[in-house]
Scaffold this motif. Structure first.
Motif, PDB file in Angstrom:
ATOM      1  N   TRP A 142      -1.292  53.606   4.176  1.00  0.00           N
ATOM      2  CA  TRP A 142      -0.495  52.558   5.165  1.00  0.00           C
ATOM      3  C   TRP A 142       0.583  53.288   5.636  1.00  0.00           C
ATOM      4  O   TRP A 142       1.214  52.825   6.725  1.00  0.00           O
ATOM      5  CB  TRP A 142      -0.373  51.368   4.255  1.00  0.00           C
ATOM      6  CG  TRP A 142       0.634  50.504   4.679  1.00  0.00           C
ATOM      7  CD1 TRP A 142       1.893  50.242   3.929  1.00  0.00           C
ATOM      8  CD2 TRP A 142       0.886  49.757   6.014  1.00  0.00           C
ATOM      9  NE1 TRP A 142       2.798  49.593   4.927  1.00  0.00           N
ATOM     10  CE2 TRP A 142       2.156  49.487   5.912  1.00  0.00           C
ATOM     11  CE3 TRP A 142       0.084  49.666   7.066  1.00  0.00           C
ATOM     12  CZ2 TRP A 142       2.731  48.442   7.150  1.00  0.00           C
ATOM     13  CZ3 TRP A 142       0.498  49.004   8.075  1.00  0.00           C
ATOM     14  CH2 TRP A 142       1.839  48.240   8.136  1.00  0.00           C
ATOM     15  N   ASN A 170      -5.239  52.182  14.716  1.00  0.00           N
ATOM     16  CA  ASN A 170      -5.456  51.024  15.553  1.00  0.00           C
ATOM     17  C   ASN A 170      -6.561  50.018  14.560  1.00  0.00           C
ATOM     18  O   ASN A 170      -7.160  50.657  13.898  1.00  0.00           O
ATOM     19  CB  ASN A 170      -5.805  51.248  17.030  1.00  0.00           C
ATOM     20  CG  ASN A 170      -7.153  52.141  17.289  1.00  0.00           C
ATOM     21  OD1 ASN A 170      -8.019  52.058  16.370  1.00  0.00           O
ATOM     22  ND2 ASN A 170      -7.308  53.046  18.230  1.00  0.00           N
ATOM     23  N   LYS A 171      -6.711  49.181  15.154  1.00  0.00           N
ATOM     24  CA  LYS A 171      -7.730  48.028  14.515  1.00  0.00           C
ATOM     25  C   LYS A 171      -9.222  48.692  14.375  1.00  0.00           C
ATOM     26  O   LYS A 171      -9.976  48.771  13.488  1.00  0.00           O
ATOM     27  CB  LYS A 171      -7.728  46.756  15.169  1.00  0.00           C
ATOM     28  CG  LYS A 171      -8.753  45.784  14.573  1.00  0.00           C
ATOM     29  CD  LYS A 171      -8.212  45.220  13.196  1.00  0.00           C
ATOM     30  CE  LYS A 171      -8.952  43.884  12.806  1.00  0.00           C
ATOM     31  NZ  LYS A 171     -10.247  44.019  12.922  1.00  0.00           N
ATOM     32  N   LEU A 174      -9.287  51.456  11.844  1.00  0.00           N
ATOM     33  CA  LEU A 174      -9.109  50.746  10.376  1.00  0.00           C
ATOM     34  C   LEU A 174     -10.373  50.161   9.949  1.00  0.00           C
ATOM     35  O   LEU A 174     -10.775  50.261   8.920  1.00  0.00           O
ATOM     36  CB  LEU A 174      -7.996  49.736  10.501  1.00  0.00           C
ATOM     37  CG  LEU A 174      -7.646  48.985   9.108  1.00  0.00           C
ATOM     38  CD1 LEU A 174      -7.116  50.187   8.123  1.00  0.00           C
ATOM     39  CD2 LEU A 174      -6.833  47.911   9.229  1.00  0.00           C
ATOM     40  N   ASP A 175     -11.159  49.461  10.918  1.00  0.00           N
ATOM     41  CA  ASP A 175     -12.344  48.854  10.561  1.00  0.00           C
ATOM     42  C   ASP A 175     -13.381  49.999  10.122  1.00  0.00           C
ATOM     43  O   ASP A 175     -13.986  49.808   9.370  1.00  0.00           O
ATOM     44  CB  ASP A 175     -12.937  48.044  11.694  1.00  0.00           C
ATOM     45  CG  ASP A 175     -12.089  46.636  11.760  1.00  0.00           C
ATOM     46  OD1 ASP A 175     -11.397  46.408  10.805  1.00  0.00           O
ATOM     47  OD2 ASP A 175     -12.190  46.025  12.931  1.00  0.00           O
ATOM     48  N   PHE A 248      -0.406  41.050   5.869  1.00  0.00           N
ATOM     49  CA  PHE A 248      -0.761  42.274   7.127  1.00  0.00           C
ATOM     50  C   PHE A 248      -2.379  42.418   7.285  1.00  0.00           C
ATOM     51  O   PHE A 248      -2.825  42.592   8.434  1.00  0.00           O
ATOM     52  CB  PHE A 248      -0.324  43.663   6.584  1.00  0.00           C
ATOM     53  CG  PHE A 248       1.042  43.965   7.213  1.00  0.00           C
ATOM     54  CD1 PHE A 248       1.585  44.172   8.123  1.00  0.00           C
ATOM     55  CD2 PHE A 248       2.110  43.920   5.941  1.00  0.00           C
ATOM     56  CE1 PHE A 248       2.908  44.182   8.404  1.00  0.00           C
ATOM     57  CE2 PHE A 248       3.393  43.934   5.989  1.00  0.00           C
ATOM     58  CZ  PHE A 248       3.862  44.324   7.474  1.00  0.00           C
ATOM     59  N   ILE A 249      -3.013  41.914   6.381  1.00  0.00           N
ATOM     60  CA  ILE A 249      -4.597  41.563   6.845  1.00  0.00           C
ATOM     61  C   ILE A 249      -4.576  40.394   7.805  1.00  0.00           C
ATOM     62  O   ILE A 249      -5.306  40.709   8.599  1.00  0.00           O
ATOM     63  CB  ILE A 249      -5.343  41.138   5.236  1.00  0.00           C
ATOM     64  CG1 ILE A 249      -5.275  42.396   4.348  1.00  0.00           C
ATOM     65  CG2 ILE A 249      -6.747  40.597   5.631  1.00  0.00           C
ATOM     66  CD1 ILE A 249      -6.123  41.992   3.051  1.00  0.00           C
ATOM     67  N   SER A 252      -3.815  42.005  10.929  1.00  0.00           N
ATOM     68  CA  SER A 252      -4.703  42.809  11.718  1.00  0.00           C
ATOM     69  C   SER A 252      -5.929  41.987  11.969  1.00  0.00           C
ATOM     70  O   SER A 252      -6.596  42.033  13.210  1.00  0.00           O
ATOM     71  CB  SER A 252      -5.348  43.540  10.625  1.00  0.00           C
ATOM     72  OG  SER A 252      -6.389  44.408  10.862  1.00  0.00           O
ATOM     73  N   GLU A 253      -6.534  40.928  11.434  1.00  0.00           N
ATOM     74  CA  GLU A 253      -7.636  40.304  11.686  1.00  0.00           C
ATOM     75  C   GLU A 253      -7.194  39.337  12.686  1.00  0.00           C
ATOM     76  O   GLU A 253      -8.233  39.049  13.547  1.00  0.00           O
ATOM     77  CB  GLU A 253      -8.172  39.511  10.549  1.00  0.00           C
ATOM     78  CG  GLU A 253      -8.622  40.167   9.561  1.00  0.00           C
ATOM     79  CD  GLU A 253     -10.024  41.232   9.788  1.00  0.00           C
ATOM     80  OE1 GLU A 253     -10.687  40.588  10.639  1.00  0.00           O
ATOM     81  OE2 GLU A 253      -9.620  42.200   9.442  1.00  0.00           O
ATOM     82  N   GLY A 256      -4.822  41.541  15.512  1.00  0.00           N
ATOM     83  CA  GLY A 256      -5.101  43.223  15.912  1.00  0.00           C
ATOM     84  C   GLY A 256      -3.654  44.080  16.136  1.00  0.00           C
ATOM     85  O   GLY A 256      -2.873  43.361  15.953  1.00  0.00           O
ATOM     86  N   PHE A 257      -3.916  45.315  16.039  1.00  0.00           N
ATOM     87  CA  PHE A 257      -2.907  46.204  16.608  1.00  0.00           C
ATOM     88  C   PHE A 257      -3.374  47.555  17.093  1.00  0.00           C
ATOM     89  O   PHE A 257      -4.521  47.950  16.947  1.00  0.00           O
ATOM     90  CB  PHE A 257      -2.041  46.567  14.913  1.00  0.00           C
ATOM     91  CG  PHE A 257      -2.978  47.221  14.287  1.00  0.00           C
ATOM     92  CD1 PHE A 257      -3.052  48.698  13.861  1.00  0.00           C
ATOM     93  CD2 PHE A 257      -3.820  46.553  13.191  1.00  0.00           C
ATOM     94  CE1 PHE A 257      -3.629  49.237  13.301  1.00  0.00           C
ATOM     95  CE2 PHE A 257      -4.729  47.326  12.335  1.00  0.00           C
ATOM     96  CZ  PHE A 257      -4.583  48.883  12.250  1.00  0.00           C
ATOM     97  N   ASP A 258      -2.318  48.208  17.629  1.00  0.00           N
ATOM     98  CA  ASP A 258      -2.674  49.505  18.256  1.00  0.00           C
ATOM     99  C   ASP A 258      -1.428  50.458  18.157  1.00  0.00           C
ATOM    100  O   ASP A 258      -0.655  50.098  18.795  1.00  0.00           O
ATOM    101  CB  ASP A 258      -3.154  49.231  19.782  1.00  0.00           C
ATOM    102  CG  ASP A 258      -3.683  50.708  20.091  1.00  0.00           C
ATOM    103  OD1 ASP A 258      -3.360  51.838  19.509  1.00  0.00           O
ATOM    104  OD2 ASP A 258      -4.342  50.621  21.393  1.00  0.00           O
TER     105      ASP A 258
END
Length: 328
Positions: A142, A170-171, A174-175, A248-249, A252-253, A256-258
């Motif tokens: 992280w 990015n999301k 991460l996924d 932060f979860i 993200s969910e 989202g993030f980039d």
């Protein structure tokens, strides 16, 4: 008074049972270590409206190497091998990110990515002694994602960066990484151990000590035998920040993030490290992340996995030192 000691998933637990006095789980220090807000003797800095557990090694006028630990919600204890760089003239800075480790806790709804970037800016300003002093970021997991986010936002402030197995810039990445790592078999003994604690401790959103304690117990699944990330065993930590992790979860969910939108504008050489034994990362994933930069270099660290900085620092150190010295 009776003293009971037992071990659960690799962590030693102690319970004191008394007919006269029960242990108050809300009292600081009873479930997890005290933070800097509860123990003024801990080394700390006050920046950006919070108090962070922090310490430094080396010459204050040397180039700054700021270590960014993993998580979100972990702390820097298992990254302390990096302090060896102080012997090479670097000023090595460690801090537990806001709400993690021994740093001050905050409520879950206060955490944002921008706030973490602002904290990092404040840490840099606090320790920087001159405008010409170089600043390097050394991020793990992280922490490497956070390093990318910072460079993506403030590319002119950082002279170089080391990324040790970022979870995903990015999301989508991460996924992809999460799909192949840290999987819990719902019928495994590990999962049963994790769920076992709910019978005794159920914490609400900001009942930090209870939630942090439970997260610490659950963390042992990451190094279970045969784990995909090649983690050799347990590594030390002070406290896992459950509120930070959940915050932060949720970001993200839900949002989202980039962290990649401006990385190709960063012309400086950057270093990517990955562990040979991490089946979830590997060269292919390192290449995907490195491709966002103009001048990346990728190096495999042999015979280790995701926790390479703790378990194979002797192999990581010369690679990192060569990279840092290339800027002299």
């Amino acid at each position: 008074m009776n003293l009971k000691i037992w071990t659960v998933t690799g962590l030693a637990c102690v319970m004191l049972i008394s007919c006269e006095q029960e242990l108050d789980i809300h009292e600081p220090g009873n479930l997890v270590p005290k933070t800097v807000a509860e123990d003024p003797n801990l080394p700390s800095i006050s920046v950006n409206g919070t108090t962070l557990h922090a310490e430094t090694y080396g010459n204050p006028d040397g180039s700054l190497v700021i270590f960014l630990h993993g998580g979100p919600g972990s702390d820097y204890q298992n990254g302390l091998n990096v302090r060896q760089l102080a012997d090479d003239g670097y000023h090595v800075v460690f801090y537990d990110q806001r709400g993690t480790g021994l740093s001050k806790r905050h409520d879950k709804d206060t955490y944002t990515i921008q706030l973490y970037l602002d904290d990092l800016t404040a840490v840099i300003v606090h320790y920087k002694t001159s405008s010409s002093q170089k600043v390097f970021l050394f991020g793990h997991s992280w922490g490497a994602m956070l390093a990318a986010a910072y460079i993506n936002t403030y590319p002119d402030r950082i002279d170089g960066a080391i990324f040790a197995e970022a979870g995903g810039f990015n999301k989508q990445l991460l996924d992809e990484y999460g799909e192949s790592s840290r999987k819990l078999n719902l019928f495994s003994e590990i999962t049963n151990d994790v769920l076992y604690y709910d019978q005794f401790l159920t914490g609400r959103e900001n009942e930090h000590q209870i939630l942090d304690y439970k997260l610490s117990m659950a963390s042992s699944f990451s190094y279970a035998k045969g784990n995909d990330e090649g983690i050799e065993g347990p590594s030390p930590f002070w406290r896992n920040g459950a509120a930070v992790l959940q915050a932060f979860i949720d970001i993200s969910e839900n949002e989202g993030f980039d962290f990649t939108t401006n990385l190709n504008q960063y012309q400086t050489n950057v270093l990517f490290l990955y562990g040979e034994n991490n089946q979830s990362y590997g060269l292919s994933f390192a290449e995907k992340e490195a491709a966002f930069f103009t001048n990346p270099k990728i190096i495999q660290i042999d015979d280790t996995g995701h926790e390479m900085i703790y378990f194979r620092w002797s192999s990581v150190y010369p690679v990192v030192l060569d990279y840092l010295n290339s800027f002299n």
